[in-house]
Motif scaffolding. Structure first.
Motif, PDB file in Angstrom:
ATOM      1  N   ALA A  33      44.051  39.678  22.343  1.00 27.12           N
ATOM      2  CA  ALA A  33      44.132  40.240  23.629  1.00 27.12           C
ATOM      3  C   ALA A  33      42.324  40.891  23.474  1.00 27.12           C
ATOM      4  CB  ALA A  33      44.715  41.359  24.095  1.00 27.12           C
ATOM      5  N   ARG A  34      41.642  41.116  22.696  1.00 29.50           N
ATOM      6  CA  ARG A  34      40.672  41.735  22.487  1.00 29.50           C
ATOM      7  C   ARG A  34      39.846  40.555  22.248  1.00 29.50           C
ATOM      8  NH1 ARG A  34      40.197  47.337  21.150  1.00 29.50           N
ATOM      9  NH2 ARG A  34      42.392  48.829  21.717  1.00 29.50           N
ATOM     10  N   GLY A  35      40.110  39.191  22.201  1.00 29.53           N
ATOM     11  CA  GLY A  35      39.223  38.470  22.107  1.00 29.53           C
ATOM     12  C   GLY A  35      38.750  37.528  20.811  1.00 29.53           C
ATOM     13  N   HIS A  36      39.354  37.924  19.621  1.00 27.20           N
ATOM     14  CA  HIS A  36      40.002  37.647  18.552  1.00 27.20           C
ATOM     15  C   HIS A  36      40.870  36.838  18.074  1.00 27.20           C
ATOM     16  CE1 HIS A  36      37.171  41.320  17.497  1.00 27.20           C
ATOM     17  NE2 HIS A  36      38.137  42.225  17.894  1.00 27.20           N
ATOM     18  N   ALA A  37      40.096  35.677  17.733  1.00 28.41           N
ATOM     19  CA  ALA A  37      40.868  35.080  16.981  1.00 28.41           C
ATOM     20  C   ALA A  37      42.030  35.167  16.245  1.00 28.41           C
ATOM     21  CB  ALA A  37      40.317  33.102  16.462  1.00 28.41           C
ATOM     22  N   THR A  38      43.412  34.464  15.802  1.00 29.64           N
ATOM     23  CA  THR A  38      44.795  35.108  15.313  1.00 29.64           C
ATOM     24  C   THR A  38      44.672  33.512  14.221  1.00 29.64           C
ATOM     25  OG1 THR A  38      45.916  35.424  16.565  1.00 29.64           O
ATOM     26  CG2 THR A  38      44.923  36.719  16.101  1.00 29.64           C
ATOM     27  N   HIS A  39      45.167  33.695  13.089  1.00 29.14           N
ATOM     28  CA  HIS A  39      45.796  32.705  11.939  1.00 29.14           C
ATOM     29  C   HIS A  39      47.546  33.499  11.927  1.00 29.14           C
ATOM     30  CE1 HIS A  39      42.121  30.384  13.043  1.00 29.14           C
ATOM     31  NE2 HIS A  39      41.692  31.429  12.850  1.00 29.14           N
ATOM     32  N   ARG A  40      48.012  32.514  10.891  1.00 32.40           N
ATOM     33  CA  ARG A  40      48.845  32.259  10.028  1.00 32.40           C
ATOM     34  C   ARG A  40      49.165  31.142   9.300  1.00 32.40           C
ATOM     35  NH1 ARG A  40      52.625  36.416   8.898  1.00 32.40           N
ATOM     36  NH2 ARG A  40      54.458  35.627   8.339  1.00 32.40           N
ATOM     37  N   ILE A  41      49.406  31.578   7.828  1.00 33.80           N
ATOM     38  CA  ILE A  41      49.744  30.911   7.256  1.00 33.80           C
ATOM     39  C   ILE A  41      51.418  31.112   6.442  1.00 33.80           C
ATOM     40  CG2 ILE A  41      49.709  29.477   5.118  1.00 33.80           C
ATOM     41  CD1 ILE A  41      46.929  30.335   4.745  1.00 33.80           C
ATOM     42  N   ASN A  42      52.485  30.204   6.934  1.00 37.61           N
ATOM     43  CA  ASN A  42      53.592  30.210   6.376  1.00 37.61           C
ATOM     44  C   ASN A  42      54.036  29.934   4.802  1.00 37.61           C
ATOM     45  OD1 ASN A  42      54.605  31.960   8.890  1.00 37.61           O
ATOM     46  ND2 ASN A  42      55.137  30.026   9.191  1.00 37.61           N
ATOM     47  N   LEU A  43      54.627  30.355   3.686  1.00 37.69           N
ATOM     48  CA  LEU A  43      55.279  30.340   2.631  1.00 37.69           C
ATOM     49  C   LEU A  43      56.540  29.988   2.306  1.00 37.69           C
ATOM     50  CD1 LEU A  43      52.923  32.803   0.747  1.00 37.69           C
ATOM     51  CD2 LEU A  43      51.976  30.566   1.030  1.00 37.69           C
ATOM     52  N   ASN A  44      57.079  30.551   3.552  1.00 40.22           N
ATOM     53  CA  ASN A  44      58.943  30.073   3.350  1.00 40.22           C
ATOM     54  C   ASN A  44      59.261  30.117   4.791  1.00 40.22           C
ATOM     55  OD1 ASN A  44      59.986  32.950   4.170  1.00 40.22           O
ATOM     56  ND2 ASN A  44      58.940  33.802   1.546  1.00 40.22           N
ATOM     57  N   LEU A  45      60.794  29.743   4.736  1.00 40.01           N
ATOM     58  CA  LEU A  45      61.426  29.702   5.930  1.00 40.01           C
ATOM     59  C   LEU A  45      61.082  30.943   6.967  1.00 40.01           C
ATOM     60  CD1 LEU A  45      61.967  27.361   8.169  1.00 40.01           C
ATOM     61  CD2 LEU A  45      64.820  27.918   7.398  1.00 40.01           C
ATOM     62  N   GLY A  46      61.292  32.164   6.003  1.00 36.32           N
ATOM     63  CA  GLY A  46      61.375  33.202   6.636  1.00 36.32           C
ATOM     64  C   GLY A  46      60.483  34.079   6.897  1.00 36.32           C
ATOM     65  N   ASP A  47      59.205  33.706   6.234  1.00 31.64           N
ATOM     66  CA  ASP A  47      57.798  33.966   6.690  1.00 31.64           C
ATOM     67  C   ASP A  47      57.943  34.150   8.466  1.00 31.64           C
ATOM     68  OD1 ASP A  47      56.753  34.789   4.564  1.00 31.64           O
ATOM     69  OD2 ASP A  47      55.788  33.536   4.106  1.00 31.64           O
ATOM     70  N   ARG A  48      58.471  32.640   8.926  1.00 33.06           N
ATOM     71  CA  ARG A  48      58.201  31.750   9.957  1.00 33.06           C
ATOM     72  C   ARG A  48      58.842  32.985  11.252  1.00 33.06           C
ATOM     73  NH1 ARG A  48      60.038  25.197  10.718  1.00 33.06           N
ATOM     74  NH2 ARG A  48      58.801  24.345   9.033  1.00 33.06           N
ATOM     75  N   TRP A  51      57.632  35.270  13.136  1.00 33.17           N
ATOM     76  CA  TRP A  51      56.026  34.811  13.913  1.00 33.17           C
ATOM     77  C   TRP A  51      56.374  33.995  14.848  1.00 33.17           C
ATOM     78  CZ3 TRP A  51      51.333  36.649  12.637  1.00 33.17           C
ATOM     79  CH2 TRP A  51      49.756  36.177  13.543  1.00 33.17           C
ATOM     80  N   ARG A  52      57.645  34.067  15.708  1.00 34.27           N
ATOM     81  CA  ARG A  52      58.467  33.301  16.934  1.00 34.27           C
ATOM     82  C   ARG A  52      57.255  33.863  17.844  1.00 34.27           C
ATOM     83  NH1 ARG A  52      64.179  32.477  16.927  1.00 34.27           N
ATOM     84  NH2 ARG A  52      63.974  34.797  15.992  1.00 34.27           N
ATOM     85  N   GLY A  53      56.781  32.682  19.182  1.00 37.35           N
ATOM     86  CA  GLY A  53      55.857  33.887  20.285  1.00 37.35           C
ATOM     87  C   GLY A  53      54.539  33.770  19.315  1.00 37.35           C
ATOM     88  N   GLY A  54      54.220  34.326  18.520  1.00 35.83           N
ATOM     89  CA  GLY A  54      52.809  34.339  18.208  1.00 35.83           C
ATOM     90  C   GLY A  54      52.026  33.972  18.869  1.00 35.83           C
ATOM     91  N   PRO A  55      50.146  34.890  18.471  1.00 31.58           N
ATOM     92  CA  PRO A  55      49.700  34.178  20.096  1.00 31.58           C
ATOM     93  C   PRO A  55      49.355  32.588  19.266  1.00 31.58           C
ATOM     94  CG  PRO A  55      49.163  35.893  17.506  1.00 31.58           C
ATOM     95  CD  PRO A  55      49.991  36.233  18.253  1.00 31.58           C
ATOM     96  N   GLN A  56      49.128  32.741  18.218  1.00 33.42           N
ATOM     97  CA  GLN A  56      48.276  30.718  17.546  1.00 33.42           C
ATOM     98  C   GLN A  56      49.374  30.646  17.068  1.00 33.42           C
ATOM     99  OE1 GLN A  56      45.385  30.290  18.352  1.00 33.42           O
ATOM    100  NE2 GLN A  56      44.564  31.978  19.670  1.00 33.42           N
ATOM    101  N   PRO A  57      49.369  28.865  16.818  1.00 28.40           N
ATOM    102  CA  PRO A  57      50.454  28.371  16.202  1.00 28.40           C
ATOM    103  C   PRO A  57      50.379  28.722  14.709  1.00 28.40           C
ATOM    104  CG  PRO A  57      48.783  26.840  18.033  1.00 28.40           C
ATOM    105  CD  PRO A  57      48.359  28.406  17.653  1.00 28.40           C
ATOM    106  N   MET A  58      51.339  28.880  13.518  1.00 30.36           N
ATOM    107  CA  MET A  58      50.866  29.050  12.747  1.00 30.36           C
ATOM    108  C   MET A  58      51.548  27.468  11.458  1.00 30.36           C
ATOM    109  SD  MET A  58      55.094  30.242  13.077  1.00 30.36           S
ATOM    110  CE  MET A  58      55.964  29.561  13.156  1.00 30.36           C
ATOM    111  N   VAL A  59      50.827  27.991  10.385  1.00 32.36           N
ATOM    112  CA  VAL A  59      50.831  26.886   9.615  1.00 32.36           C
ATOM    113  C   VAL A  59      51.440  26.870   8.362  1.00 32.36           C
ATOM    114  CG1 VAL A  59      48.589  25.502   7.888  1.00 32.36           C
ATOM    115  CG2 VAL A  59      48.106  26.439  10.237  1.00 32.36           C
TER     116      VAL A  59
END
Length: 423
Positions: A33-48, A51-59
């Motif tokens: 919302a402040r204009g930045h880009a965000t990223h997410r890396i999951n290492l296990n299924l719990g990490d997902r 992040w459901r509904g997170g602003p950017q797709p997760m990897v």
């Protein structure tokens, strides 16, 4: 390669493992919302899960641990990451990510529960505890505190332990599933089910544990006494920021020193961490340690009990590097750290050998204590909690502001302080 910010101030934040809560996803949404880009890396299924509904797709990273350093280096370069945000800087995956980030000039922000409890969180550059950038030099602390308001030690927000427990179980059950992360390696020492079984046993014995703590305090009230505050063996503050790899060793070291050097009428309360699953059956091991030191009648085990009254009447408190030490400083109780602790500062904590602590320790110097508390809170602490929605919203807003402004670790002056709702 060195990462550089966008000329317009737009930055690229990578979120790795964090609190077991939607906290990171909500912070990321605030940054977008402040204009930045965000990223997410999951290492296990719990990490997902959070992040459901997170602003950017997760990897998802589904590779082997030994291939992770190469993966994260490529990811940082490809996406122009300028900032990494994580919890647990000593986890193996995070150590590799931090090394890659620092080689590229990428800022690393670490969060966790607060040094001040219960309604603060920590936000620091690079690391906590032994890796904290907070100064240990009294003169530097006094300079940092100049112009800052006194630390606010009043509890204003409540967290939600039942919610924390539910989310913790859900996360760890999912993290055990081999699909679609067949090579994930947890940093925990014990299987989650063993941990939960141990905590369940303690919950069933909660009334008995409280009575045990009250008895221990009653037995020592007419004698000089000290407190040893245990930590959980899974805690990286023990594993990474001390020379110990278990709790048996520092407890035995302290009990032997107490038996030989404390006044003969002195007593020692060994307080077990309230969340320790007690897989080691401390109710048997601790008396055995005391008996081996010849102090079985002077050492008392307290699995539970009123911490503040224990510290308020104690001649001193010993721990490896627990935040209980900070509580001792707040209460004016002499403290000794056996590891690396942010509160292990000359003038606040005993700097001499443990053997001398029992007779030589002095309470923290009052003016330095006030400066230390003010500076630590203003630079590393944000009001809020990770679980209860109201307190989490406060923590999210403060974290977004610090990350957006690039002021992590920078003193929050009184003029910039925002009112915090009572709750």
């Amino acid at each position: 390669m060195t990462s550089s910010p966008d000329p317009a101030g737009r930055r690229s934040f990578l979120f790795l493992q964090g609190p077991i809560t939607p906290f990171f996803a909500e912070v990321a949404a605030g940054l977008v919302a402040r204009g930045h880009a965000t990223h997410r890396i999951n290492l296990n299924l719990g990490d997902r899960l959070f992040w459901r509904g997170g602003p950017q797709p997760m990897v998802d990273y589904r590779g082997r641990p030994e291939d992770w350093p190469g993966f994260i280096e490529t990811y940082l370069d490809r996406h122009g990451v300028t900032d990494i945000v994580l919890l647990g800087e000593q986890r193996a995956y995070h150590r590799a990510a931090i090394a890659a980030a620092q080689a590229r000039g990428i800022a690393v922000t670490v969060t966790d529960f607060g040094y001040f409890r219960p309604d603060w969180i920590t936000l620091e550059r690079d690391g906590m505890g032994g890796d904290s950038r907070f100064p240990r030099d009294p003169a530097a602390i006094r300079e940092l505190a100049a112009g800052l308001p006194r630390a606010d030690l009043e509890e204003r927000l409540k967290d939600d332990f039942p919610r924390q427990a539910r989310w913790d179980v859900a996360y760890h059950v999912l993290s055990l599933l081999p699909w679609p992360f067949p090579h994930y390696r947890s940093h925990h020492l014990h299987h989650p089910f063993a941990t939960y079984a141990g905590i369940g046993r303690r919950l069933l014995r909660r009334r008995a544990e409280r009575a045990e703590g009250e008895r221990a305090l009653s037995r020592v009230k007419d004698h000089p006494y000290w407190v040893f505050a245990m930590q959980m063996e899974n805690d990286f503050s023990l594993r990474a920021y001390s020379r110990y790899r278990d709790m048996d060793t520092p407890v035995a070291e302290a009990v032997r020193s107490f038996a030989r050097h404390a006044p003969p009428d002195g007593h020692l309360i060994v307080k077990v961490h309230p969340l320790d699953p007690c897989l080691k059956r401390w109710h048997r091991r601790l008396p055995a340690i005391a008996e081996a030191a010849g102090a079985v009648h002077r050492v008392h085990v307290a699995h539970h009990g009123p911490l503040d009254p224990m510290l308020a009447g104690a001649r001193g408190m010993v721990t490896v590097n627990s935040t209980v030490g900070l509580r001792a400083v707040v209460l004016g109780c002499p403290a000794k750290a056996l590891g690396q602790a942010v509160w292990d500062v000359p003038g606040l904590a005993h700097q001499g050998a443990l053997d001398g602590f029992w007779t030589e320790a002095a309470p923290p110097e009052s003016s330095l204590r006030e400066d230390f508390l003010a500076a630590l809170q203003a630079t590393t602490q944000l009001r809020g909690v990770f679980y209860a929605p109201e307190g989490r919203a406060v923590a999210v807003a403060a974290t977004v502001e610090r990350l957006h402004a690039g002021t992590v670790g920078v003193p929050a002056r009184a003029a910039a302080a925002e009112p915090v709702p009572a709750g």
